[in-house]
Design a protein around this motif. Structure first.
Motif, PDB file in Angstrom:
ATOM      1  N   MET A   1      -2.875   5.859  18.529  1.00 45.04           N
ATOM      2  CA  MET A   1      -2.687   5.935  17.082  1.00 45.04           C
ATOM      3  C   MET A   1      -4.023   5.672  16.397  1.00 45.04           C
ATOM      4  SD  MET A   1       0.104   3.886  14.791  1.00 45.04           S
ATOM      5  CE  MET A   1      -0.805   2.382  14.513  1.00 45.04           C
ATOM      6  N   THR A   2      -4.378   6.554  15.495  1.00 48.64           N
ATOM      7  CA  THR A   2      -5.618   6.350  14.743  1.00 48.64           C
ATOM      8  C   THR A   2      -5.270   5.730  13.398  1.00 48.64           C
ATOM      9  OG1 THR A   2      -6.490   8.313  15.786  1.00 48.64           O
ATOM     10  CG2 THR A   2      -7.685   7.489  13.894  1.00 48.64           C
ATOM     11  N   CYS A   3      -6.066   4.800  12.974  1.00 52.93           N
ATOM     12  CA  CYS A   3      -5.785   4.182  11.687  1.00 52.93           C
ATOM     13  C   CYS A   3      -7.100   3.890  10.976  1.00 52.93           C
ATOM     14  CB  CYS A   3      -5.003   2.899  11.876  1.00 52.93           C
ATOM     15  SG  CYS A   3      -5.963   1.652  12.735  1.00 52.93           S
ATOM     16  N   TYR A   4      -6.987   3.479   9.758  1.00 51.52           N
ATOM     17  CA  TYR A   4      -8.173   3.074   9.018  1.00 51.52           C
ATOM     18  C   TYR A   4      -8.234   1.568   8.966  1.00 51.52           C
ATOM     19  CZ  TYR A   4      -8.718   7.854   7.557  1.00 51.52           C
ATOM     20  OH  TYR A   4      -8.909   9.200   7.552  1.00 51.52           O
ATOM     21  N   LYS A   5      -9.422   1.082   9.191  1.00 55.69           N
ATOM     22  CA  LYS A   5      -9.608  -0.362   9.196  1.00 55.69           C
ATOM     23  C   LYS A   5     -10.666  -0.685   8.147  1.00 55.69           C
ATOM     24  CE  LYS A   5     -11.773  -3.431  12.397  1.00 55.69           C
ATOM     25  NZ  LYS A   5     -12.109  -3.702  13.784  1.00 55.69           N
ATOM     26  N   ALA A   6     -10.369  -1.663   7.312  1.00 56.04           N
ATOM     27  CA  ALA A   6     -11.333  -2.027   6.277  1.00 56.04           C
ATOM     28  C   ALA A   6     -12.056  -3.299   6.693  1.00 56.04           C
ATOM     29  CB  ALA A   6     -10.615  -2.248   4.952  1.00 56.04           C
ATOM     30  N   GLN A   7     -13.207  -3.492   6.100  1.00 62.92           N
ATOM     31  CA  GLN A   7     -13.887  -4.757   6.298  1.00 62.92           C
ATOM     32  C   GLN A   7     -12.929  -5.873   5.874  1.00 62.92           C
ATOM     33  OE1 GLN A   7     -17.548  -5.570   3.906  1.00 62.92           O
ATOM     34  NE2 GLN A   7     -18.485  -4.508   5.640  1.00 62.92           N
ATOM     35  N   GLY A   8     -12.813  -6.898   6.678  1.00 66.60           N
ATOM     36  CA  GLY A   8     -11.843  -7.956   6.389  1.00 66.60           C
ATOM     37  C   GLY A   8     -12.072  -8.617   5.033  1.00 66.60           C
ATOM     38  N   VAL A   9     -10.987  -8.747   4.281  1.00 65.84           N
ATOM     39  CA  VAL A   9     -11.053  -9.438   2.995  1.00 65.84           C
ATOM     40  C   VAL A   9      -9.848 -10.360   2.912  1.00 65.84           C
ATOM     41  CG1 VAL A   9     -11.190  -9.167   0.495  1.00 65.84           C
ATOM     42  CG2 VAL A   9     -11.986  -7.324   1.938  1.00 65.84           C
ATOM     43  N   SER A  10     -10.058 -11.611   2.582  1.00 67.80           N
ATOM     44  CA  SER A  10      -8.933 -12.535   2.494  1.00 67.80           C
ATOM     45  C   SER A  10      -8.282 -12.453   1.113  1.00 67.80           C
ATOM     46  CB  SER A  10      -9.415 -13.970   2.728  1.00 67.80           C
ATOM     47  OG  SER A  10     -10.183 -14.390   1.616  1.00 67.80           O
ATOM     48  N   ARG A  11      -7.071 -13.009   1.027  1.00 72.54           N
ATOM     49  CA  ARG A  11      -6.391 -13.046  -0.267  1.00 72.54           C
ATOM     50  C   ARG A  11      -7.241 -13.806  -1.292  1.00 72.54           C
ATOM     51  NH1 ARG A  11      -1.134 -11.965  -1.477  1.00 72.54           N
ATOM     52  NH2 ARG A  11      -0.377 -12.003   0.640  1.00 72.54           N
ATOM     53  N   LYS A  12      -7.889 -14.856  -0.804  1.00 70.72           N
ATOM     54  CA  LYS A  12      -8.758 -15.652  -1.684  1.00 70.72           C
ATOM     55  C   LYS A  12      -9.894 -14.793  -2.249  1.00 70.72           C
ATOM     56  CE  LYS A  12      -8.987 -20.566  -0.912  1.00 70.72           C
ATOM     57  NZ  LYS A  12      -9.128 -21.454   0.217  1.00 70.72           N
ATOM     58  N   ASP A  13     -10.507 -13.997  -1.363  1.00 68.40           N
ATOM     59  CA  ASP A  13     -11.601 -13.112  -1.806  1.00 68.40           C
ATOM     60  C   ASP A  13     -11.084 -12.170  -2.886  1.00 68.40           C
ATOM     61  OD1 ASP A  13     -13.287 -14.110   0.197  1.00 68.40           O
ATOM     62  OD2 ASP A  13     -12.717 -12.536   1.625  1.00 68.40           O
ATOM     63  N   ILE A  14      -9.884 -11.612  -2.653  1.00 68.87           N
ATOM     64  CA  ILE A  14      -9.311 -10.645  -3.594  1.00 68.87           C
ATOM     65  C   ILE A  14      -9.033 -11.311  -4.941  1.00 68.87           C
ATOM     66  CG2 ILE A  14      -7.257  -9.215  -4.054  1.00 68.87           C
ATOM     67  CD1 ILE A  14      -7.331  -8.472  -1.048  1.00 68.87           C
ATOM     68  N   ARG A  15      -8.482 -12.537  -4.892  1.00 74.60           N
ATOM     69  CA  ARG A  15      -8.211 -13.261  -6.142  1.00 74.60           C
ATOM     70  C   ARG A  15      -9.494 -13.490  -6.931  1.00 74.60           C
ATOM     71  NH1 ARG A  15      -4.297 -17.604  -3.489  1.00 74.60           N
ATOM     72  NH2 ARG A  15      -2.373 -16.399  -3.597  1.00 74.60           N
ATOM     73  N   ARG A  16     -10.529 -13.913  -6.217  1.00 71.20           N
ATOM     74  CA  ARG A  16     -11.804 -14.196  -6.874  1.00 71.20           C
ATOM     75  C   ARG A  16     -12.364 -12.910  -7.505  1.00 71.20           C
ATOM     76  NH1 ARG A  16     -14.818 -16.174  -2.531  1.00 71.20           N
ATOM     77  NH2 ARG A  16     -13.326 -17.843  -2.210  1.00 71.20           N
ATOM     78  N   PHE A  17     -12.279 -11.833  -6.753  1.00 77.68           N
ATOM     79  CA  PHE A  17     -12.818 -10.549  -7.196  1.00 77.68           C
ATOM     80  C   PHE A  17     -12.077 -10.032  -8.433  1.00 77.68           C
ATOM     81  CE2 PHE A  17     -13.086  -5.800  -6.265  1.00 77.68           C
ATOM     82  CZ  PHE A  17     -14.342  -5.678  -6.827  1.00 77.68           C
ATOM     83  N   VAL A  18     -10.735 -10.127  -8.391  1.00 75.70           N
ATOM     84  CA  VAL A  18      -9.928  -9.657  -9.526  1.00 75.70           C
ATOM     85  C   VAL A  18     -10.240 -10.479 -10.776  1.00 75.70           C
ATOM     86  CG1 VAL A  18      -7.574  -9.555 -10.440  1.00 75.70           C
ATOM     87  CG2 VAL A  18      -8.061  -8.636  -8.169  1.00 75.70           C
ATOM     88  N   LYS A  19     -10.375 -11.781 -10.595  1.00 75.83           N
ATOM     89  CA  LYS A  19     -10.656 -12.638 -11.747  1.00 75.83           C
ATOM     90  C   LYS A  19     -12.007 -12.276 -12.372  1.00 75.83           C
ATOM     91  CE  LYS A  19     -10.099 -17.324 -13.384  1.00 75.83           C
ATOM     92  NZ  LYS A  19      -9.859 -18.725 -13.034  1.00 75.83           N
TER      93      LYS A  19
END
Ligand SMILES: [Zn+2]
Length: 173
Positions: A1-19
């Motif tokens: 199965m081929t899939c796409y993998k993103a550079q790891g980002v934690s929920r914390k990183d996402i929260r900080r980025f959105v803010k």
């Protein structure tokens, strides 16, 4: 199965980025995020060559939205866009999810991976998980909804009840 993998980002990183994004545009204290205005008027100011394409079902088929981060293009199916303008919760989330792909998933952050069918990508490396987490945080920001009920989050933030629950459940993760 081929899939796409993103550079790891934690929920914390996402929260900080959105803010950071919300602060940048002066919307960090608004419970109801004006996602359509953001898409149409604010994104082109942040990303000068950003292009929004509203396309009919005939072209988009089953896809509600689609993003090409390297070309700064977001495509939204016409009916999805129309419902989002009317405040449709699911459609607002579709747009927020696509904006997550735009900000996080340029080619250099994405790679192809091969896995056998029993393996699963850890959530933090799954671009779809990341875009969902981004969308949830953009529309129902964790730092604003603390202590609210799911119904309050739904009504005040303009998200579905299930998205409200997901965001509330994730508060202490
Ligand atoms: Zn997606």
């Amino acid at each position: 199965m081929t899939c796409y993998k993103a550079q790891g980002v934690s929920r914390k990183d996402i929260r900080r980025f959105v803010k950071k994004i919300k602060k940048l545009v002066g919307l960090e204290n608004e419970l109801y995020f004006p996602i359509v205005e953001f898409l149409e008027n604010i994104l082109p100011e942040i990303i000068p060559d950003f292009q929004l394409e509203i396309l009919p079902r005939l072209v988009m088929g089953d896809k509600h939205g689609e993003t090409f981060p390297n070309r700064n293009i977001i495509r939204i199916r016409e009916d999805v866009y129309d419902r989002a303008v009317e405040g449709g919760e699911r459609d607002r989330m579709t747009i927020a999810h696509e904006i997550g792909h735009l900000f996080m998933h340029e080619e250099e952050n994405i790679s192809l991976c091969r896995m056998n069918s029993k393996q699963r990508l850890p959530a933090y490396e799954d671009p779809e998980w990341q875009a969902d987490a981004f969308g949830g945080e953009l529309l129902a920001s964790s730092y604003l909804i603390e202590g609210m009920s799911p119904c309050d989050v739904r009504d005040k933030c303009g998200v579905t009840i299930s998205a409200a629950r997901v965001q509330l459940n994730a508060l202490h993760k």
